[in-house]
Design a protein around this motif. Structure first.
Motif, PDB file in Angstrom:
ATOM      1  N   THR A 171       0.842  -1.186   0.000  1.00 41.43           N
ATOM      2  CA  THR A 171       0.000   0.000   0.000  1.00 41.43           C
ATOM      3  C   THR A 171       0.881   1.241   0.000  1.00 41.43           C
ATOM      4  N   VAL A 172       0.635   2.136  -0.960  1.00 45.39           N
ATOM      5  CA  VAL A 172       1.374   3.392  -1.072  1.00 45.39           C
ATOM      6  C   VAL A 172       0.443   4.530  -0.651  1.00 45.39           C
ATOM      7  N   PHE A 173       0.951   5.449   0.184  1.00 49.59           N
ATOM      8  CA  PHE A 173       0.134   6.496   0.778  1.00 49.59           C
ATOM      9  C   PHE A 173       0.494   7.878   0.241  1.00 49.59           C
ATOM     10  N   ASP A 174      -0.532   8.694   0.018  1.00 48.82           N
ATOM     11  CA  ASP A 174      -0.382  10.124  -0.262  1.00 48.82           C
ATOM     12  C   ASP A 174      -0.994  10.854   0.920  1.00 48.82           C
ATOM     13  N   LEU A 175      -0.134  11.461   1.759  1.00 49.85           N
ATOM     14  CA  LEU A 175      -0.588  12.095   2.989  1.00 49.85           C
ATOM     15  C   LEU A 175      -0.447  13.600   2.909  1.00 49.85           C
ATOM     16  N   THR A 176      -1.279  14.286   3.686  1.00 55.66           N
ATOM     17  CA  THR A 176      -1.211  15.740   3.773  1.00 55.66           C
ATOM     18  C   THR A 176      -1.812  16.160   5.104  1.00 55.66           C
ATOM     19  N   SER A 177      -1.784  17.450   5.405  1.00 55.41           N
ATOM     20  CA  SER A 177      -2.487  17.966   6.584  1.00 55.41           C
ATOM     21  C   SER A 177      -3.632  18.849   6.115  1.00 55.41           C
ATOM     22  N   LYS A 178      -4.668  18.965   6.947  1.00 56.11           N
ATOM     23  CA  LYS A 178      -5.851  19.759   6.635  1.00 56.11           C
ATOM     24  C   LYS A 178      -5.994  20.889   7.652  1.00 56.11           C
ATOM     25  N   SER A 179      -6.873  21.844   7.333  1.00 53.53           N
ATOM     26  CA  SER A 179      -7.074  22.979   8.231  1.00 53.53           C
ATOM     27  C   SER A 179      -7.607  22.546   9.589  1.00 53.53           C
ATOM     28  N   TRP A 180      -8.351  21.424   9.626  1.00 53.06           N
ATOM     29  CA  TRP A 180      -8.957  20.943  10.861  1.00 53.06           C
ATOM     30  C   TRP A 180      -8.119  19.896  11.592  1.00 53.06           C
ATOM     31  N   SER A 181      -6.997  19.476  11.002  1.00 56.96           N
ATOM     32  CA  SER A 181      -6.274  18.309  11.538  1.00 56.96           C
ATOM     33  C   SER A 181      -5.180  18.678  12.535  1.00 56.96           C
ATOM     34  N   ASN A 182      -5.134  19.950  12.945  1.00 57.40           N
ATOM     35  CA  ASN A 182      -4.150  20.378  13.951  1.00 57.40           C
ATOM     36  C   ASN A 182      -2.719  20.030  13.553  1.00 57.40           C
ATOM     37  N   ASN A 183      -2.408  20.279  12.277  1.00 56.21           N
ATOM     38  CA  ASN A 183      -1.089  20.001  11.708  1.00 56.21           C
ATOM     39  C   ASN A 183      -0.726  18.519  11.702  1.00 56.21           C
ATOM     40  N   LYS A 184      -1.716  17.665  11.904  1.00 63.29           N
ATOM     41  CA  LYS A 184      -1.488  16.228  11.814  1.00 63.29           C
ATOM     42  C   LYS A 184      -1.773  15.761  10.386  1.00 63.29           C
ATOM     43  N   TRP A 185      -1.192  14.623  10.021  1.00 63.36           N
ATOM     44  CA  TRP A 185      -1.365  14.095   8.671  1.00 63.36           C
ATOM     45  C   TRP A 185      -2.655  13.297   8.541  1.00 63.36           C
ATOM     46  N   VAL A 186      -3.255  13.370   7.374  1.00 69.16           N
ATOM     47  CA  VAL A 186      -4.372  12.502   6.995  1.00 69.16           C
ATOM     48  C   VAL A 186      -4.082  11.985   5.592  1.00 69.16           C
ATOM     49  N   VAL A 187      -4.805  10.935   5.208  1.00 65.35           N
ATOM     50  CA  VAL A 187      -4.557  10.326   3.905  1.00 65.35           C
ATOM     51  C   VAL A 187      -5.453  10.962   2.841  1.00 65.35           C
ATOM     52  N   ASN A 188      -4.844  11.423   1.755  1.00 69.02           N
ATOM     53  CA  ASN A 188      -5.588  11.907   0.593  1.00 69.02           C
ATOM     54  C   ASN A 188      -5.941  10.762  -0.344  1.00 69.02           C
ATOM     55  N   LYS A 189      -4.979   9.897  -0.542  1.00 68.58           N
ATOM     56  CA  LYS A 189      -5.157   8.780  -1.461  1.00 68.58           C
ATOM     57  C   LYS A 189      -4.253   7.638  -1.021  1.00 68.58           C
ATOM     58  N   MET A 190      -4.740   6.431  -1.200  1.00 70.83           N
ATOM     59  CA  MET A 190      -3.865   5.280  -0.999  1.00 70.83           C
ATOM     60  C   MET A 190      -4.164   4.236  -2.062  1.00 70.83           C
ATOM     61  N   THR A 191      -3.098   3.618  -2.526  1.00 70.82           N
ATOM     62  CA  THR A 191      -3.193   2.609  -3.587  1.00 70.82           C
ATOM     63  C   THR A 191      -2.618   1.299  -3.077  1.00 70.82           C
ATOM     64  N   THR A 192      -3.450   0.274  -3.120  1.00 75.02           N
ATOM     65  CA  THR A 192      -3.049  -1.050  -2.652  1.00 75.02           C
ATOM     66  C   THR A 192      -2.929  -1.992  -3.843  1.00 75.02           C
ATOM     67  N   LYS A 193      -1.825  -2.718  -3.894  1.00 72.20           N
ATOM     68  CA  LYS A 193      -1.614  -3.719  -4.945  1.00 72.20           C
ATOM     69  C   LYS A 193      -1.409  -5.078  -4.289  1.00 72.20           C
ATOM     70  N   LEU A 194      -2.235  -6.040  -4.693  1.00 69.55           N
ATOM     71  CA  LEU A 194      -2.174  -7.393  -4.160  1.00 69.55           C
ATOM     72  C   LEU A 194      -1.803  -8.351  -5.283  1.00 69.55           C
ATOM     73  N   ILE A 195      -0.701  -9.055  -5.109  1.00 69.04           N
ATOM     74  CA  ILE A 195      -0.226 -10.014  -6.110  1.00 69.04           C
ATOM     75  C   ILE A 195      -0.442 -11.419  -5.568  1.00 69.04           C
ATOM     76  N   GLN A 196      -1.275 -12.185  -6.260  1.00 70.60           N
ATOM     77  CA  GLN A 196      -1.556 -13.565  -5.885  1.00 70.60           C
ATOM     78  C   GLN A 196      -1.423 -14.447  -7.129  1.00 70.60           C
ATOM     79  N   GLY A 197      -0.302 -15.101  -7.265  1.00 70.25           N
ATOM     80  CA  GLY A 197      -0.078 -15.956  -8.425  1.00 70.25           C
ATOM     81  C   GLY A 197      -0.149 -15.165  -9.721  1.00 70.25           C
ATOM     82  N   VAL A 198      -1.073 -15.547 -10.617  1.00 72.17           N
ATOM     83  CA  VAL A 198      -1.209 -14.886 -11.915  1.00 72.17           C
ATOM     84  C   VAL A 198      -2.168 -13.702 -11.850  1.00 72.17           C
TER      85      VAL A 198
END
Length: 266
Positions: A171-198
């Motif tokens: 899972t790859v994360f795109d994080l940022t902070s928002k006006s309401w997040s008290n300078n804490k990070w939140v996730v804007n987007k995340m992409t998950t790749k699952l490889i199972q055999g073929v």
């Protein structure tokens, strides 16, 4: 006595490992967790696009006007999920639906990273441009035998990867902070790749947020799932899109506690 000595050494090794890997605890501190800002009791609803249509393709459940989920959450992590608008009976289907929603609660109340890596022996490894950490299952009892985490130079988690007998999940994360997040990070987007055999599954999640009584919660998550299967040296792929909507938040009204206490008395 020998057993106690082994346990003591194991606990000692665990604490040393935790001290030597500060990036994980620091990330938890810098990520947005609403309970750290006073969230104690929460009720909200979740709706999943096309869910009624998908269910009725599997089996005719009859007319469903508004199928949604009511979630009751209480600090430090108790929760209950109710399926609303679904016909009586069908307990196995309702259980499966609740499990689906359970796996999405992290969107609203993010899990901390530290507990997720606690059972692993952690160490650094080389990876260009990032701080890279790997973890091995200590006792071989976890379905995930190895984990890898990569942090950017500013401490943001960039990638979380797991290895198991069934496949590799990253899972790859795109994080940022928002006006309401008290300078804490939140996730804007995340992409998950699952490889199972073929088969390779890629899941893109894009988040839109809302504020409710000073707290930030997701308003919707747009999900695009692409499945690719290699057949006879050719790739067969299909993409499915869906939207998860979060609404009717009730913050610190004591309703979750009241609901759970009522369930305990019944």
């Amino acid at each position: 006595m020998k057993y106690l000595l082994i346990v003591f050494i194991s606990l000692l090794c665990t604490s040393v490992t935790a001290r030597e890997i500060p990036e994980i605890n620091e990330f938890d501190i810098r990520y947005y967790h609403p309970e750290n800002f006073g969230l104690k009791d929460l009720v909200f609803e979740i709706r999943v696009s096309n869910l009624k249509e998908t269910l009725n393709k599997r089996q005719n459940f009859g007319k469903m006007e508004d199928l949604y989920f009511k979630v009751y959450w209480m600090f430090p992590g108790q929760y209950q999920i109710r399926v609303e608008g679904f016909p009586n009976g069908f307990q196995e289907v309702k259980y499966q639906l609740k499990q689906m929603i359970k796996n999405r609660l992290d969107f609203v109340i993010p899990l901390k990273l530290s507990p997720r890596v606690r059972g692993y022996a952690l160490d650094y490894f080389n990876s260009p441009g990032v701080t890279a950490i790997k973890g091995k299952d200590r006792v071989g009892s976890s379905p995930v035998s190895e984990i890898q985490l990569k942090f950017k130079k500013n401490g943001m988690l960039e990638e979380f990867k797991t290895f198991s007998p069934t496949g590799v999940n990253s899972t790859v994360f795109d994080l940022t902070s928002k006006s309401w997040s008290n300078n804490k990070w939140v996730v804007n987007k995340m992409t998950t790749k699952l490889i199972q055999g073929v088969q390779i599954s890629t899941i893109d999640n894009e988040f839109t947020y809302q504020t409710v009584e000073g707290f930030g919660f997701p308003k919707k998550v747009e999900i695009s799932t692409t499945q690719e299967i290699m057949v006879n040296n050719k790739t067969d792929s299909r993409t499915v899109k869906s939207v998860i909507e979060f609404s009717n938040f009730e913050v610190n009204k004591g309703k979750a506690q009241k609901y759970m206490m009522r369930g305990m008395k019944n």
